[in-house]
Enzyme design. Structure first.
Site, mmCIF file in Angstrom:
data_model
loop_
_atom_site.group_PDB
_atom_site.id
_atom_site.type_symbol
_atom_site.label_atom_id
_atom_site.label_comp_id
_atom_site.label_asym_id
_atom_site.label_seq_id
_atom_site.Cartn_x
_atom_site.Cartn_y
_atom_site.Cartn_z
ATOM 1 N N GLY A 165 -32.829 55.716 31.013
ATOM 2 C CA GLY A 165 -32.164 54.715 30.714
ATOM 3 C C GLY A 165 -31.702 54.417 29.238
ATOM 4 N N HIS A 236 -25.668 50.874 28.027
ATOM 5 C CA HIS A 236 -26.795 51.380 28.628
ATOM 6 C C HIS A 236 -26.899 50.122 29.901
ATOM 7 C CE1 HIS A 236 -26.666 55.470 27.148
ATOM 8 N NE2 HIS A 236 -27.418 55.056 26.210
ATOM 9 N N ARG A 292 -37.021 51.446 42.458
ATOM 10 C CA ARG A 292 -36.761 50.046 42.922
ATOM 11 C C ARG A 292 -34.972 49.715 43.062
ATOM 12 N NH1 ARG A 292 -33.027 49.299 39.025
ATOM 13 N NH2 ARG A 292 -32.978 50.726 36.644
ATOM 14 N N ARG A 338 -20.750 41.958 36.736
ATOM 15 C CA ARG A 338 -22.059 41.248 36.757
ATOM 16 C C ARG A 338 -22.118 39.817 35.557
ATOM 17 N NH1 ARG A 338 -26.753 45.268 35.218
ATOM 18 N NH2 ARG A 338 -26.397 46.602 36.724
HETATM 19 C C1 MV4 Z 1 -26.540 62.383 29.957
HETATM 20 C C2 MV4 Z 1 -25.738 62.082 29.127
HETATM 21 C C3 MV4 Z 1 -24.425 62.845 28.640
HETATM 22 N N1 MV4 Z 1 -25.171 64.978 29.286
HETATM 23 N N2 MV4 Z 1 -27.365 63.457 29.547
HETATM 24 C C4 MV4 Z 1 -28.304 57.959 29.401
HETATM 25 C C5 MV4 Z 1 -28.744 56.728 30.015
HETATM 26 C C6 MV4 Z 1 -30.000 58.612 31.292
HETATM 27 N N3 MV4 Z 1 -29.876 57.454 32.340
HETATM 28 C C7 MV4 Z 1 -29.034 59.182 30.883
HETATM 29 N N4 MV4 Z 1 -28.271 58.676 30.367
HETATM 30 C C8 MV4 Z 1 -26.487 60.222 29.683
HETATM 31 N N5 MV4 Z 1 -27.909 61.273 29.681
HETATM 32 C C9 MV4 Z 1 -25.925 65.056 29.667
HETATM 33 N N6 MV4 Z 1 -27.164 65.921 30.056
HETATM 34 C C10 MV4 Z 1 -24.253 61.093 29.296
HETATM 35 C C11 MV4 Z 1 -25.509 60.027 29.326
HETATM 36 C C12 MV4 Z 1 -25.010 58.485 28.630
HETATM 37 C C13 MV4 Z 1 -24.909 57.543 29.548
HETATM 38 C C14 MV4 Z 1 -25.370 58.095 31.169
HETATM 39 C C15 MV4 Z 1 -24.768 56.995 32.049
HETATM 40 C C16 MV4 Z 1 -24.313 55.439 31.868
HETATM 41 C C17 MV4 Z 1 -24.039 55.728 30.626
HETATM 42 C C18 MV4 Z 1 -24.246 56.792 29.441
HETATM 43 C C19 MV4 Z 1 -24.216 56.208 28.811
HETATM 44 C C20 MV4 Z 1 -24.234 56.852 27.038
HETATM 45 C C21 MV4 Z 1 -25.002 58.497 27.788
#
Ligand code: MV4
Length: 450
Positions: A165, A236, A292, A338
Site C-alpha cells: 500500500g 496512496h 479482503r 469517494r
Molecule cells: C511500484 C511503482 C513503480 N514501479 N513498483 C505503491 C503502492 C504499492 N502497492 C506499490 N506501489 C508502487 N509500486 C514498481 N516496480 C509505483 C508504485 C506506486 C503506485 C502504485 C499504485 C497506485 C499508486 C501508486 C503511487 C505511487 C507509487
C-alpha cells in the site's frame, strides 16, 4: 446450521454489510466504539454491542475484544470489512482457533500475501506476470545486490516484504545510491513492520493502477469479475475508481485473470480477493494481492450485477459459488467517487457535525454512506463519509450520470472533496480515459506554486 454474523467494522462498509445480511435473512450483531454508539446504523441494528473507547486500538483493532463480542453475542461468523483487522492473519487465525468463521480467506493465505516476497514468488509460480526483479529476498552481500540491480536495470525500486500500500519503498536511480538506500529502507522496514526483509523491482515510471477482482468458493471453484482502474489517487489514497479500465485490451485481462485464478487455486484461496497490477506499455505486472473486500467493490457489482458481499457471506457459510465464468457478463461502465470530509487545500480531515446531507439519486446512481443530517464525524477514523457510484451503458453515460449526481449532492457543516470530484469528472484527460497514477498529484502541484 443457523448462522449469525458479527460485523467488525464501522461507517459505510458496516451499513453495506448490514444490507447484505438483511437481503439473505442472516442475523447480525453490529459492534461499535463509544464514538459510534449513537450512529443510526448502530441504534437501528437488531443487535449491537459497544466494545471499547473511540480510539481504534482499543476497539475496532482489539482482537480479544472483537472475538469476545462474537462469543457473548452468539455470532458464528465475523466480517472484517476493509481496513482495521481485515488483513490481519493473527486475527483470522484466532477466529479459526475459536471455531468461528472468518469471512475471508484462510489465515495462511492472508499471511502469505502479506509477505510481498512470498506473494511475488507465488504469482511467478502460477504464471501471473510480475515486474522484473529479485527472485527472492535481497541478500546482505553488496556485490550480489549490485549485480541484481544491474541485471534488472535502473531505475529500480527497493520494497519491504512486510510493506504494501505504498509503505516501505524507495526508488534508486543509479548504482552509487543503491547501498545507502537499501540500508535506510531495511532499518525503516525493521522498525515499521518488524521484518527487515527487502526485495527489488524495476521501477515503472508512468504506470496506471489496474486490479482484477476474484471470487473463490471452498470447493476449488473460482471466477473473476473483471478489472478496475484506480489510478486517480493522492498519497496512496484512491479518489476515483472505475470499471472496466478504459483502453486496457480485453484479451489481456482475460489471460491475466485466468492466471490469477490459477494462483487462487494454488493457495486454496477462499472468498473475495483483488490482484493489483501496474499497467504500462500495454502490459500488466502484478504488485500485490489484497485478501479482503475493497472500498471500490461497487463499480464491479454494477457492471456484473453480482453482489460481492452476499457472495462472501454465502461462501463463508459453505455454499458453492453456483456461478461459472460463462455466467458472468460485463455490462457498461461504472465510476465511483469517494467523498471525504477534508479540507480542499490541505486535504486534512474535517471532523464536525454534518448540518444538511442531501444525497443524489436517479437512474444508474448508487450511494453508500452511513451519514445523515446531524451526523457527527469523529476525528478518530478515516475521512470517507460516502461513495457516489454511477453506472451507464457506456463510459460516456457513466460520466454524464456521475457529474449530475455530484452536482445534485449537498453537504453543509463540513467541507468535502466534492468540488475536486466535480473538477476531475469534467477534466478532459480524465474524460478521455487512461490517466496514470501521477496525474492527480501532478495536477495539484502545478496549481499550488511552491
Ligand atoms: C511500484 C511503482 C513503480 N514501479 N513498483 C505503491 C503502492 C504499492 N502497492 C506499490 N506501489 C508502487 N509500486 C514498481 N516496480 C509505483 C508504485 C506506486 C503506485 C502504485 C499504485 C497506485 C499508486 C501508486 C503511487 C505511487 C507509487
Amino acid at each position: 446450521m443457523r448462522h449469525k454474523l458479527l460485523i467488525a467494522n464501522r461507517g459505510e462498509i458496516a451499513v453495506r454489510i448490514q444490507k447484505a445480511c438483511r437481503n439473505i435473512g442472516l442475523p447480525f450483531v453490529q459492534i461499535c466504539s463509544e464514538a459510534d454508539r449513537n450512529a443510526r446504523y448502530v441504534r437501528e441494528a437488531d443487535d449491537a454491542l459497544c466494545i471499547g473507547p473511540a480510539r481504534a486500538r482499543e476497539s475496532y483493532l482489539d482482537i480479544a475484544s472483537v472475538i469476545y463480542a462474537a462469543k457473548v453475542s452468539g455470532a458464528t461468523m465475523i466480517h472484517p470489512g476493509y481496513g482495521f483487522l481485515s488483513e490481519n492473519a493473527d486475527f483470522a487465525e484466532q477466529i479459526e482457533a475459536h471455531d468461528l468463521i472468518f469471512v475471508g480467506p484462510p489465515s495462511s493465505a492472508i499471511r502469505d500475501m502479506g509477505n510481498k516476497v512470498r506473494a511475488r514468488q507465488a504469482m511467478i509460480r502460477a504464471g501471473v506476470p510480475c515486474i522484473p526483479g529479485s527472485p527472492g529476498p535481497l541478500p546482505d552481500d553488496p556485490e550480489t545486490i549490485r549485480a541484481i540491480a544491474r541485471d534488472i536495470g535502473y531505475p529500480v525500486i527497493v520494497k519491504a516484504a512486510g510493506g504494501g500500500g505504498g509503505r516501505g519503498m524507495r526508488v534508486v536511480t543509479e548504482e552509487r545510491e543503491l547501498l545507502d538506500a537499501l540500508t535506510l529502507t531495511r532499518e525503516e522496514a525493521r522498525t515499521a513492520f518488524g521484518n527487515p526483509e527487502l526485495y527489488m523491482e524495476r521501477f515503472l515510471t508512468g504506470p496506471r493502477h489496474v486490479e482484477i477482482q476474484v471470487l473463490c468458493d471452498t470447493f476449488g471453484h473460482a471466477v473473476h469479475l473483471g478489472d478496475r482502474d484506480c489510478s486517480m489517487q493522492r498519497r496512496h489514497q484512491k479518489v476515483i475508481e472505475e470499471a472496466p479500465a478504459p483502453g486496457v485490451p480485453r484479451d489481456l485481462i482475460e489471460d491475466v485473470a485466468a492466471q490469477c485464478l490459477a494462483a487462487c487455486r494454488s493457495m486454496n484461496y477462499r472468498g473475495a480477493g483483488t490482484f493489483e497490477f501496474l499497467f504500462e506499455d500495454d502490459a500488466l505486472f502484478f504488485i500485490e494481492m489484497n485478501t479482503r473486500l475493497q472500498v471500490e467493490h461497487p463499480v464491479t457489482e454494477m457492471i456484473t450485477g453480482i453482489d460481492i458481499v452476499e457472495a462472501q457471506l454465502r461462501i463463508a457459510m459453505g455454499e458453492p459459488l453456483g456461478l461459472t465464468q460463462e455466467d458472468i457478463s460485463f455490462r457498461g461502465s461504472a465510476i465511483e467517487c469517494r467523498i471525504n470530509a477534508e479540507d480542499p487545500n490541505t486535504f486534512m480531515p474535517t471532523p464536525g457535525i454534518v448540518d444538511r446531507w442531501q444525497p443524489p439519486d436517479g437512474e444508474g446512481i448508487r450511494v453508500e454512506t452511513h451519514i445523515e443530517s446531524g451526523y457527527e464525524i469523529s476525528p478518530h477514523y478515516d475521512s470517507l463519509i460516502a461513495k457516489v457510484i454511477a453506472h451507464g451503458a457506456n463510459r460516456a453515460e457513466a460520466l454524464t450520470r456521475i457529474l449530475a449526481a455530484l452536482e445534485a449532492t449537498t453537504i453543509t457543516g463540513v467541507s468535502t472533496n466534492i468540488p475536486l470530484h466535480r473538477r476531475l469528472v469534467k477534466d478532459s484527460n480524465f474524460r478521455t480515459g487512461g490517466t496514470g497514477i501521477a496525474y492527480l498529484e501532478t495536477m495539484l502541484r502545478e496549481e499550488t506554486p511552491a
